[in-house]
Design a protein around this motif. Sequence first.
Motif, PDB file in Angstrom:
ATOM      1  N   THR A 137       0.853  -1.185   0.000  1.00 48.59           N
ATOM      2  CA  THR A 137       0.000   0.000   0.000  1.00 48.59           C
ATOM      3  C   THR A 137       0.892   1.239   0.000  1.00 48.59           C
ATOM      4  OG1 THR A 137      -0.061   0.154   2.407  1.00 48.59           O
ATOM      5  CG2 THR A 137      -1.783  -1.195   1.350  1.00 48.59           C
ATOM      6  N   GLN A 138       0.269   2.398  -0.175  1.00 46.90           N
ATOM      7  CA  GLN A 138       1.026   3.647  -0.166  1.00 46.90           C
ATOM      8  C   GLN A 138       1.696   3.855   1.186  1.00 46.90           C
ATOM      9  OE1 GLN A 138      -1.099   7.140  -1.466  1.00 46.90           O
ATOM     10  NE2 GLN A 138       0.156   8.419  -0.167  1.00 46.90           N
ATOM     11  N   SER A 139       1.001   3.587   2.278  1.00 50.93           N
ATOM     12  CA  SER A 139       1.600   3.782   3.603  1.00 50.93           C
ATOM     13  C   SER A 139       2.737   2.793   3.844  1.00 50.93           C
ATOM     14  CB  SER A 139       0.541   3.678   4.700  1.00 50.93           C
ATOM     15  OG  SER A 139      -0.111   2.432   4.664  1.00 50.93           O
ATOM     16  N   GLN A 140       2.606   1.565   3.348  1.00 49.43           N
ATOM     17  CA  GLN A 140       3.700   0.597   3.478  1.00 49.43           C
ATOM     18  C   GLN A 140       4.913   1.042   2.660  1.00 49.43           C
ATOM     19  OE1 GLN A 140       1.398  -2.787   2.165  1.00 49.43           O
ATOM     20  NE2 GLN A 140       1.407  -3.687   4.219  1.00 49.43           N
ATOM     21  N   LEU A 141       4.670   1.616   1.485  1.00 45.11           N
ATOM     22  CA  LEU A 141       5.774   2.131   0.671  1.00 45.11           C
ATOM     23  C   LEU A 141       6.485   3.283   1.381  1.00 45.11           C
ATOM     24  CD1 LEU A 141       4.166   1.972  -2.852  1.00 45.11           C
ATOM     25  CD2 LEU A 141       6.327   0.918  -2.196  1.00 45.11           C
ATOM     26  N   SER A 199      -7.815  -2.633  -2.425  1.00 40.94           N
ATOM     27  CA  SER A 199      -7.606  -3.703  -1.461  1.00 40.94           C
ATOM     28  C   SER A 199      -8.949  -4.361  -1.157  1.00 40.94           C
ATOM     29  CB  SER A 199      -7.003  -3.134  -0.177  1.00 40.94           C
ATOM     30  OG  SER A 199      -7.005  -4.093   0.839  1.00 40.94           O
ATOM     31  N   PHE A 200      -8.952  -5.689  -1.090  1.00 39.38           N
ATOM     32  CA  PHE A 200     -10.182  -6.402  -0.753  1.00 39.38           C
ATOM     33  C   PHE A 200     -10.505  -6.254   0.724  1.00 39.38           C
ATOM     34  CE2 PHE A 200      -8.885  -8.946  -4.533  1.00 39.38           C
ATOM     35  CZ  PHE A 200      -9.952  -8.572  -5.338  1.00 39.38           C
ATOM     36  N   THR A 201      -9.477  -6.117   1.555  1.00 44.99           N
ATOM     37  CA  THR A 201      -9.703  -6.017   2.999  1.00 44.99           C
ATOM     38  C   THR A 201     -10.077  -4.609   3.434  1.00 44.99           C
ATOM     39  OG1 THR A 201      -7.336  -5.688   3.346  1.00 44.99           O
ATOM     40  CG2 THR A 201      -8.172  -7.942   3.548  1.00 44.99           C
ATOM     41  N   ASP A 202      -9.662  -3.585   2.689  1.00 42.73           N
ATOM     42  CA  ASP A 202      -9.982  -2.198   3.010  1.00 42.73           C
ATOM     43  C   ASP A 202     -10.078  -1.413   1.702  1.00 42.73           C
ATOM     44  OD1 ASP A 202     -10.247   0.383   3.910  1.00 42.73           O
ATOM     45  OD2 ASP A 202      -8.557   0.284   5.314  1.00 42.73           O
ATOM     46  N   ALA A 203     -11.287  -1.191   1.254  1.00 44.51           N
ATOM     47  CA  ALA A 203     -11.519  -0.567  -0.057  1.00 44.51           C
ATOM     48  C   ALA A 203     -11.009   0.876  -0.131  1.00 44.51           C
ATOM     49  CB  ALA A 203     -13.000  -0.603  -0.402  1.00 44.51           C
ATOM     50  N   ARG A 204     -10.658   1.467   1.016  1.00 47.35           N
ATOM     51  CA  ARG A 204     -10.110   2.822   1.011  1.00 47.35           C
ATOM     52  C   ARG A 204      -8.660   2.829   0.542  1.00 47.35           C
ATOM     53  NH1 ARG A 204     -10.992   4.075   7.120  1.00 47.35           N
ATOM     54  NH2 ARG A 204     -10.208   1.954   7.080  1.00 47.35           N
ATOM     55  N   LYS A 205      -8.019   1.677   0.590  1.00 49.29           N
ATOM     56  CA  LYS A 205      -6.598   1.588   0.239  1.00 49.29           C
ATOM     57  C   LYS A 205      -6.412   0.972  -1.135  1.00 49.29           C
ATOM     58  CE  LYS A 205      -5.048   1.068   4.975  1.00 49.29           C
ATOM     59  NZ  LYS A 205      -4.281   0.245   5.911  1.00 49.29           N
ATOM     60  N   ARG A 206      -5.309   1.337  -1.764  1.00 50.46           N
ATOM     61  CA  ARG A 206      -4.932   0.753  -3.045  1.00 50.46           C
ATOM     62  C   ARG A 206      -3.672  -0.066  -2.837  1.00 50.46           C
ATOM     63  NH1 ARG A 206      -7.808   2.465  -7.123  1.00 50.46           N
ATOM     64  NH2 ARG A 206      -6.329   1.902  -8.727  1.00 50.46           N
TER      65      ARG A 206
END
Length: 87
Positions: A41-45, A74-81
């Motif tokens: 995800t962007q935050s993980q990057l 993301s299937f677990t959190d649709a707010r995230k890509r």
Amino acid sequence: MSTTEAVAADEDVSDRWEAVRDLPPSAKLVAKVLDYNDTLTQSQLAEETLLPPRTVRYALSRLEEEDVIDSRFSFTDARKRLYSLAV
């Protein structure tokens, strides 16, 4: 591996990164981190690269312009890509 095979393998690698070559250093770093990690995800990057979130967003937009990365919800959190390397 023969010399010819080694040269062909090197050319494949250089061709693979050709679209990234002229991008800013932050985009190159994000691409390389995605190369080592399958999907982030962007935050993980931002966490992995130690870059500010705004810089990661810019790097991702430049990489998307060059079709170097794929993104999906993301299937677990649709707010995230989720981002992955496409080259």
